[in-house]
Write a protein that holds these residues in place. Structure first.
Motif, PDB file in Angstrom:
ATOM      1  N   SER A 160       1.620   6.703   1.706  1.00  0.00           N
ATOM      2  CA  SER A 160       1.043   5.478   2.255  1.00  0.00           C
ATOM      3  C   SER A 160      -0.023   5.853   3.273  1.00  0.00           C
ATOM      4  O   SER A 160      -0.023   6.970   3.813  1.00  0.00           O
ATOM      5  CB  SER A 160       2.138   4.636   2.919  1.00  0.00           C
ATOM      6  OG  SER A 160       1.587   3.498   3.541  1.00  0.00           O
ATOM      7  N   PRO A 169       0.828  -1.223   0.000  1.00  0.00           N
ATOM      8  CA  PRO A 169       0.000   0.000   0.000  1.00  0.00           C
ATOM      9  C   PRO A 169       0.855   1.263   0.000  1.00  0.00           C
ATOM     10  O   PRO A 169       0.780   2.101   0.896  1.00  0.00           O
ATOM     11  CB  PRO A 169      -0.798  -0.136   1.299  1.00  0.00           C
ATOM     12  CG  PRO A 169       0.102  -0.919   2.207  1.00  0.00           C
ATOM     13  CD  PRO A 169       0.853  -1.871   1.324  1.00  0.00           C
ATOM     14  N   HIS A 223      -1.926  -1.159  -5.259  1.00  0.00           N
ATOM     15  CA  HIS A 223      -2.870  -1.561  -4.214  1.00  0.00           C
ATOM     16  C   HIS A 223      -4.205  -0.866  -4.465  1.00  0.00           C
ATOM     17  O   HIS A 223      -4.300   0.359  -4.421  1.00  0.00           O
ATOM     18  CB  HIS A 223      -2.312  -1.184  -2.836  1.00  0.00           C
ATOM     19  CG  HIS A 223      -3.065  -1.780  -1.693  1.00  0.00           C
ATOM     20  ND1 HIS A 223      -4.242  -1.247  -1.230  1.00  0.00           N
ATOM     21  CD2 HIS A 223      -2.798  -2.877  -0.928  1.00  0.00           C
ATOM     22  CE1 HIS A 223      -4.678  -1.965  -0.213  1.00  0.00           C
ATOM     23  NE2 HIS A 223      -3.817  -2.970  -0.013  1.00  0.00           N
ATOM     24  N   LEU A 258      -5.504   1.681  -1.840  1.00  0.00           N
ATOM     25  CA  LEU A 258      -4.796   2.955  -1.819  1.00  0.00           C
ATOM     26  C   LEU A 258      -5.162   3.796  -3.040  1.00  0.00           C
ATOM     27  O   LEU A 258      -5.281   5.031  -2.939  1.00  0.00           O
ATOM     28  CB  LEU A 258      -3.291   2.720  -1.770  1.00  0.00           C
ATOM     29  CG  LEU A 258      -2.406   3.968  -1.742  1.00  0.00           C
ATOM     30  CD1 LEU A 258      -2.774   4.867  -0.567  1.00  0.00           C
ATOM     31  CD2 LEU A 258      -0.928   3.585  -1.680  1.00  0.00           C
TER      32      LEU A 258
END
Length: 594
Positions: A175, A80, A99, A102
């Motif tokens: 992140s 992520p 991801h 995300l």
């Protein structure tokens, strides 16, 4: 502080600012960023990340970083973490994320290619704060100024040019996972270093390729003066550096850069220099790399340097009564006069507004000997009825041997009509015709142009930006013309601004500016602040009427708001990103507004 506060959002931001500044772990870099965000009047309760169409992916930064991001994308599969690069204005150029969760979060806050994440728009954030401070930074959670960004942890590192050390952009890691900010920053620094190393390698390859072509030109049997350049490098051999100095040196580089910026331009071009000499430049492209690595010029200097009159002297007039003392302007006038007196058909080339028609009218006044000057423009319509009537009119005028026929702006003729005009002139070429003078723009005329070859003489009239010293002389002349009482004069600062303007519409534009000043200002010195906005741009682009109005509105707004882009954009009803894009398009330099 700004006078107009946005209310609850700003109060909430100030409360959180106090919380951030009172936090013992708060870093001075973050505190300073929050202060800037409040001064920019960024709304903490709503996200405003403007979108720019077509971000530039052909920059050295993008070419170096994109392959590295592709490799990282494979290595970070299913993690992520998002990797992205931005330009120096905070425009996201590329984003890689594998991801899905995300991706949804990033799209919700528009942290995606094309959107602008500078502090001026979205306050304290990894990208914007790294660019504003010029330092690597981690912005985590509540350190973000805008509420919608507070779920993210971001590590961003500025990317600098390897030799000039100028800011190119930033690499950013984002992140939503709680973890070690130190690890994020270490990773971001490592990737940024890879990108800088690749930029250096690309730059070095391009420079080596250009240097190799330059050395080959210098080591030929009869090298002569040689110049090589691209956006970063200028190289010239000793023969050229000793032969071309002072204003000639700067003029030669200006012309060479203009030629190098046109990737399709090939062959040889003669460049008039301020000293009165002519530099004949033969261009060769360096194409050893994937893109154009620069250009090598073989230079031949023609003529001898002449003494250049000081800028402070009154306007100098040629024998035809035309203002200007730049040697290449005087040479163009003299060559045109020689051809006209001899009865030779003449082709005058030059950008719009350089004075081609004024020159023809001056030639006719001095040497017309009772002949009529007949002027015909290119027809406004391509309809058969209009073009047939136009050609018939030209044919009748050609039959009048005592006339001088000026065909203006023949570059506007369509291919078919141009060929028909050429055929008409070929049939009429001879003693029993009017003397023909053509005018056109140089970029519109090819080397194999048949219409141009009909003329016994071809003269290029220089653009005003290349008539070094003539801007001041022309400005004083026009001021006396439109204010003959002599009450007004220019301050030194005003003359400096006039000299720096590139005058994309040339003498015509300068005359229009001075005419407006003469009507509005009387009895006092004209200061720099009295000059209209169009004098404060750095672009050679010729604008349409609508574009000129838009440019002037932006410039006036910036001057009214002390160069505050945000307030000017709000007054004009456009986003700040659009404002910056238009400023770049129109060559508006903030430092020129004060």
């Amino acid at each position: 502080m700004p006078r107009h506060q946005p209310g609850n959002s700003l109060r909430a931001a100030r409360e959180l600012y106090l919380e951030v500044t009172n936090d013992p772990s708060a870093r001075p870099l973050v505190v300073a960023s929050w202060q800037r965000s409040i001064e920019y009047e960024v709304k903490s309760g709503s996200l405003n990340a403007p979108y720019l169409d077509n971000p530039n992916l052909d920059s050295p930064l993008a070419r170096a970083a994109l392959p590295i991001l592709d490799t990282l994308h494979e290595q970070l599969a299913d993690d992520p973490v998002s990797t992205m690069i931005t330009d120096r204005n905070g425009v996201v150029l590329s984003r890689k994320v594998s991801h899905e969760g995300l991706t949804t979060h990033l799209n919700r806050v528009r942290l995606a290619p094309g959107h602008v994440f500078s502090e001026r728009y979205v306050g304290t954030n990894g990208i914007g704060t790294a660019l504003a401070s010029g330092r690597p930074v981690v912005i985590a959670g509540r350190q973000h100024y805008v509420e919608d960004l507070r779920e993210f942890h971001c590590a961003a590192v500025p990317i600098l040019h390897p030799t000039r050390r100028t800011l190119l952009g930033a690499f950013n890691l984002t992140s939503i996972r709680q973890g070690s900010d130190g690890m994020l920053m270490a990773f971001a620094r490592s990737v940024a270093a890879q990108i800088e190393a690749e930029i250096e390698a690309i730059t070095s390859r391009r420079e080596r390729a250009l240097f190799q072509d330059y050395m080959e030109a210098c080591s030929s049997a009869r090298p002569g003066p040689v110049l090589a350049l691209n956006r970063d490098v200028v190289m010239m051999n000793e023969q050229l550096s000793t032969a071309v100095t002072g204003p000639d040196h700067h003029a030669l580089l200006d012309h060479a850069r203009e030629m190098a910026d046109h990737p399709r331009l090939e062959g040889t071009r003669s460049i008039p220099l301020p000293s009165g000499r002519v530099a004949e430049l033969r261009i060769s492209r360096c194409r050893r790399e994937d893109s154009d690595a620069g250009a090598v010029f073989r230079v031949r200097l023609i003529g001898r340097a002449q003494s250049t009159p000081a800028l402070s002297v009154p306007p100098v007039r040629s024998g035809l009564g035309l203002v200007g003392s730049a040697p290449h302007w005087l040479r163009a006038v003299a060559d045109s006069e020689t051809a006209f007196v001899a009865g030779t058909w003449l082709h005058l080339l030059g950008e719009a507004g350089v004075g081609k028609r004024t020159l023809v009218e001056a030639l006719h006044r001095a040497h017309g000997a009772g002949r009529r000057l007949q002027t015909r423009e290119a027809p406004l319509s391509d309809s058969p009825a209009v073009t047939e009537c136009w050609l018939h009119d030209i044919g009748e005028l050609l039959a009048e041997r005592s006339d001088v026929l000026l065909l203006s702006d023949v570059h506007l003729l369509g291919d078919q009509l141009r060929q028909r005009l050429t055929d008409l002139l070929l049939r009429r070429d001879g003693g029993a015709t009017a003397q023909v003078v053509l005018t056109s723009q140089p970029s519109m005329v090819g080397a194999d142009d048949e219409l141009d070859r009909l003329c016994g003489a071809s003269v290029e009239v220089p653009a005003l930006r290349h008539r070094y010293g003539d801007t001041e002389q022309l400005a004083r002349f026009f001021l006396r013309k439109y204010r003959p009482s002599g009450e007004s004069r220019f301050s030194g600062d005003a003359l400096t601004v006039l000299r720096r303007c590139p005058w994309p519409e040339n003498v015509r534009q300068l005359e229009s500016v001075i005419r407006g000043l003469a009507r509005q200002r009387s009895g006092r010195m004209i200061q720099a602040q009295d000059l209209p906005p169009e004098c404060r741009v750095s672009s050679n682009k010729v604008l349409t009427t609508i574009e000129a109005l838009e440019r002037d509105a932006i410039l006036r707004g910036l001057m009214d708001h002390n160069s505050n882009v945000q307030r000017t954009a709000q007054d004009l009803g456009i986003s700040r990103a659009t404002m910056y894009r238009k400023m770049r398009r129109y060559g508006i330099v903030p430092s020129s507004l004060t």
